[in-house]
Write an enzyme that holds these catalytic residues in place. Sequence first.
Site, PDB file in Angstrom:
ATOM      1  N   ASP A 191       0.886  -1.174   0.000  1.00 48.37           N
ATOM      2  CA  ASP A 191       0.000   0.000   0.000  1.00 48.37           C
ATOM      3  C   ASP A 191       0.921   1.220   0.000  1.00 48.37           C
ATOM      4  O   ASP A 191       1.421   1.617   1.047  1.00 48.37           O
ATOM      5  CB  ASP A 191      -0.869  -0.036   1.259  1.00 48.37           C
ATOM      6  CG  ASP A 191      -1.880   1.103   1.290  1.00 48.37           C
ATOM      7  OD1 ASP A 191      -2.143   1.705   0.235  1.00 48.37           O
ATOM      8  OD2 ASP A 191      -2.400   1.391   2.386  1.00 48.37           O
ATOM      9  N   GLU A 195      -1.119  -1.290  -4.756  1.00 49.82           N
ATOM     10  CA  GLU A 195      -2.358  -0.539  -4.962  1.00 49.82           C
ATOM     11  C   GLU A 195      -2.095   0.669  -5.846  1.00 49.82           C
ATOM     12  O   GLU A 195      -1.132   1.404  -5.658  1.00 49.82           O
ATOM     13  CB  GLU A 195      -2.973  -0.094  -3.631  1.00 49.82           C
ATOM     14  CG  GLU A 195      -4.395   0.429  -3.823  1.00 49.82           C
ATOM     15  CD  GLU A 195      -5.174   0.503  -2.529  1.00 49.82           C
ATOM     16  OE1 GLU A 195      -5.690  -0.541  -2.085  1.00 49.82           O
ATOM     17  OE2 GLU A 195      -5.261   1.596  -1.953  1.00 49.82           O
ATOM     18  N   ASP A 253      -2.199   0.276   7.967  1.00 53.55           N
ATOM     19  CA  ASP A 253      -1.525   0.254   6.660  1.00 53.55           C
ATOM     20  C   ASP A 253      -1.021  -1.148   6.332  1.00 53.55           C
ATOM     21  O   ASP A 253      -1.011  -1.562   5.173  1.00 53.55           O
ATOM     22  CB  ASP A 253      -0.331   1.220   6.632  1.00 53.55           C
ATOM     23  CG  ASP A 253      -0.727   2.613   7.060  1.00 53.55           C
ATOM     24  OD1 ASP A 253      -0.810   3.494   6.199  1.00 53.55           O
ATOM     25  OD2 ASP A 253      -0.970   2.801   8.267  1.00 53.55           O
TER      26      ASP A 253
END
Lengths: 164, 164
Positions: free
Chosen positions: A7, A67, A140
């Site tokens: 991420d 992502e 996260d």
Amino acid sequence: MFVLGVDPGLSRCGYGLVRREGRQLTAEAAGVIRTDPSDALAKRLADLQYDIRTLIEEQKPDEIAVERVLFQVNAKTAMQTSHASGVIMAEGAASGCPVTLYSPNEVKSAVAGWGGAGKDQIEAMVQTLLKIDSPLRPVDAADAVAIALCHLAMLPGRHKAVAG
Amino acid sequence: MFVLGVDPGLSRCGYGLVRREGRQLTAEAAGVIRTDPSDALAKRLADLQYDIRTLIEEQKPDEIAVERVLFQVNAKTAMQTSHASGVIMAEGAASGCPVTLYSPNEVKSAVAGWGGAGKDQIEAMVQTLLKIDSPLRPVDAADAVAIALCHLAMLPGRHKAVAG
């Protein structure tokens, strides 16, 4: 199959390593790479580059899922995240791993069954898929694990992420 | 002082190496790093990373100047340029060089005397500063040389980029 999910972010970059053996899914490592906001931008990107390269060398994932960065309300944050994402993709491809991008909605769809799922639904589903007792933290890291799970759900001969 | 200027881009990334000795400015090398648009994004970023690293290792600049990416009308292009810029800044800082960012207007102001200068004015001024007979080509390389000249003009004890 051993997947690194990322991420991307400059201040906080989540990562999660998920292994699939048969129908068994295991999160083997997850965490957050941080860079110092008081450092210059280029120095922070070099630090992130070093840390992600070290992680890939140590963990030796088969594939990497990242992502996709979308344009956000805050242009400065979007730009920083986009710089960080570029560094991560370059390191991933340079390591020889296939690198696949997923939008936030694709991750939500694959993990929770629909693209409009909330953070708490994603977290609960990640917990269910990994058969763990409490939600993964920090957030996260949990998001990065969800990205890795999304990639595993998308692969040919996939374990269906959603039961039923 | 030997400065590498970079005009970041994924399909075409301009670079220009300018040396200043006393009042003498010399463009020692300039060109364009290209990546194959038919390759996957991560592969293209890894190729760019490899090429920029090789350039820095071979040319050994003292400092690096990179044009700041601004949000553009085309979101996809802005995002790709931003990924590329992240890779370049990380490689620059990892090599130990100071990396400085300049906005397009700062480059125009430093080289041509005002931020609204057109491409042709910049090109003519680059030509004058370097005392060369014809405009630098390709254009991306000329832009990168302008970025290096901007950095030299901004440095303490600088050679004034604009005469008078």
